[in-house]
Design a protein around this motif. Structure first.
Motif, short mmCIF file in Angstrom:
data_model
loop_
_atom_site.label_atom_id
_atom_site.label_comp_id
_atom_site.label_asym_id
_atom_site.label_seq_id
_atom_site.Cartn_x
_atom_site.Cartn_y
_atom_site.Cartn_z
N ARG A 265 -6.95 0.93 -4.86
CA ARG A 265 -8.45 0.64 -3.25
C ARG A 265 -10.09 1.42 -3.64
O ARG A 265 -10.83 -0.29 -3.43
CB ARG A 265 -8.39 1.94 -2.50
CG ARG A 265 -7.34 2.08 -1.95
CD ARG A 265 -7.31 3.32 -0.44
NE ARG A 265 -7.96 2.82 0.36
CZ ARG A 265 -8.25 3.98 1.61
NH1 ARG A 265 -9.07 4.90 1.26
NH2 ARG A 265 -9.78 3.87 2.36
N ARG A 266 -10.68 1.96 -4.39
CA ARG A 266 -11.13 1.96 -5.28
C ARG A 266 -11.71 0.42 -6.25
O ARG A 266 -12.65 0.46 -5.98
CB ARG A 266 -11.70 3.32 -6.78
CG ARG A 266 -13.19 3.68 -6.92
CD ARG A 266 -13.26 4.66 -8.48
NE ARG A 266 -12.13 5.60 -7.61
CZ ARG A 266 -10.80 5.74 -7.89
NH1 ARG A 266 -10.55 4.96 -9.03
NH2 ARG A 266 -10.47 6.93 -7.73
N GLU B 27 -12.60 -0.90 -1.52
CA GLU B 27 -12.64 -0.49 0.03
C GLU B 27 -12.70 1.15 0.26
O GLU B 27 -13.46 1.51 1.25
CB GLU B 27 -10.74 -0.45 -0.12
CG GLU B 27 -10.49 -2.11 -0.20
CD GLU B 27 -8.95 -1.55 0.33
OE1 GLU B 27 -8.22 -0.02 0.36
OE2 GLU B 27 -8.31 -2.95 -0.28
N ILE B 28 -12.71 2.29 -1.43
CA ILE B 28 -13.53 2.97 -1.08
C ILE B 28 -14.81 3.26 -2.55
O ILE B 28 -14.31 2.61 -3.17
CB ILE B 28 -12.50 4.51 -1.56
CG1 ILE B 28 -12.20 4.34 -3.05
CG2 ILE B 28 -11.44 4.40 -0.79
CD1 ILE B 28 -10.59 5.06 -2.88
N ALA C 289 -10.32 -2.20 -5.38
CA ALA C 289 -11.37 -3.53 -4.17
C ALA C 289 -11.84 -3.04 -3.63
O ALA C 289 -12.29 -3.54 -2.59
CB ALA C 289 -9.80 -3.08 -3.44
N SER D 108 0.63 -1.42 -0.29
CA SER D 108 -0.24 -0.27 0.24
C SER D 108 0.61 1.03 -0.10
O SER D 108 0.95 2.52 -0.48
CB SER D 108 -0.76 0.11 1.24
OG SER D 108 -0.10 -0.37 2.07
#
Length: 328
Positions: free
Chosen positions: A285-286, A290-291, A288, A273
């Motif tokens: 992150r998007r 996560e956001i 995955a 990360s």
């Protein structure tokens, strides 16, 4: 000299194809936003400026030499966004293209130039693509020929997002290699903008190291600057190295390869990360989940922005909320 917007009807139909942003399955996502790319930043900046039109545009329009670190770090956000912004990437690409709308003029020979001239704009993109190739070749364990072809195809898809002429883009990896050879041997020039980029003897402290005592930075910048320039020279095409008057020995090459292996293996100890630039990290992150998919893009910290008096200038990337503030 190529005029902005020139092209054939066949090319025009090609540019009308619906552009598809790259995703986490691409090699470009894997490599472009990696912090190791900073090792090629001086190489990329000097190679861009060696283009005759791009070099004079930098000399006449850029604030780069007044705020070298700030310009580098803030530029990484929108340029990285063209790769990592997912469904928003086309919009980001058009914003980046827009920063070049007003960059035009006449060089010392009386020749007009524009930053969006197809050959000029593509050259800058070609250096970003080659910076990925060279960073992985030297500091990332190397690439197979198949990987290079895949990265080439991805760089075409990436470039298409800008919505500009595709005429200068070579049709395949072999053609690109011939294009690169021609540019390095026949087109690039030794000019003032290039020499200014390569002059790192008085390199200012990066904004993120403002806590470091000035006296200590003055000591550190000498070996750091020389080492950075040495890496850059090692990554140059031999014709570029010769044109700029640099010497490179077999011992230099062996040392650079050894240093590259050290970086490659040491990088494995860095948490995944933390290996990526914030805009790239947000993309991962998007992807995955996560956001949220519609989360606003990560913008540059204020410390990287140009002076507030320049926030209204359309040639600068400034987050939209701050730009609106400048217009009030």
């Amino acid at each position: 000299m190529t005029r902005q917007g020139s092209g054939t009807s066949a090319e025009a139909s090609t540019t009308r194809e619906q552009p598809r942003p790259l995703g986490p399955d691409s090699l470009t996502w894997k490599y472009f936003g990696d912090w190791r790319g900073l090792l090629a930043a001086l190489w990329a900046g000097s190679m861009q400026n060696m283009h005759p039109e791009l070099g004079v545009a930098v000399e006449q329009h850029s604030r780069f030499f007044e705020e070298r670190w700030q310009r580098l770090f803030r530029s990484m956000y929108p340029i990285g966004g063209v790769v990592y912004d997912g469904p928003r990437a086309v919009r980001t690409a058009h914003e980046v293209r827009g920063y070049h709308n007003t960059i035009s003029g006449v060089d010392r020979h009386g020749r007009p130039y524009h930053a969006l001239n197809p050959d000029t704009f593509y050259w800058a993109h070609a250096t970003f693509f080659m910076s990925v190739i060279l960073t992985v070749e030297y500091f990332g364990g190397g690439l197979s020929e198949l990987d290079k072809r895949r990265l080439f195809d991805e760089h075409v898809r990436w470039y298409r997002l800008y919505g500009v002429s595709m005429r200068p883009v070579p049709p395949d990896w072999e053609s690109f290699q011939a294009y690169w050879e021609h540019m390095c041997r026949e087109v690039l020039e030794d000019n003032g903008a290039t020499r200014d980029v390569l002059d790192v003897h008085a390199l200012a402290r990066p904004p993120a190291l403002s806590w470091l005592p000035a006296a200590l930075w003055r000591l550190l910048r000498i070996p750091l600057g020389r080492g950075y320039l040495w890496i850059t020279v090692g990554m140059y095409h031999p014709a570029v190295r010769e044109r700029l008057g640099y010497r490179w020995t077999r011992t230099d090459e062996l040392l650079l390869r050894w240093f590259g292996r050290l970086v490659h293996h040491g990088w494995k100890l860095v948490p995944r990360s933390r290996r990526y630039h914030p805009r790239a990290r947000a993309g991962w992150r998007r992807a995955a989940g996560e956001i949220p998919a519609d989360a606003p893009p990560v913008e540059t910290p204020v410390r990287n922005l140009p002076p507030a008096s320049e926030w209204h200038n359309p040639a600068h990337y400034v987050p939209a909320d701050l730009r609106r503030r400048a217009h009030r």
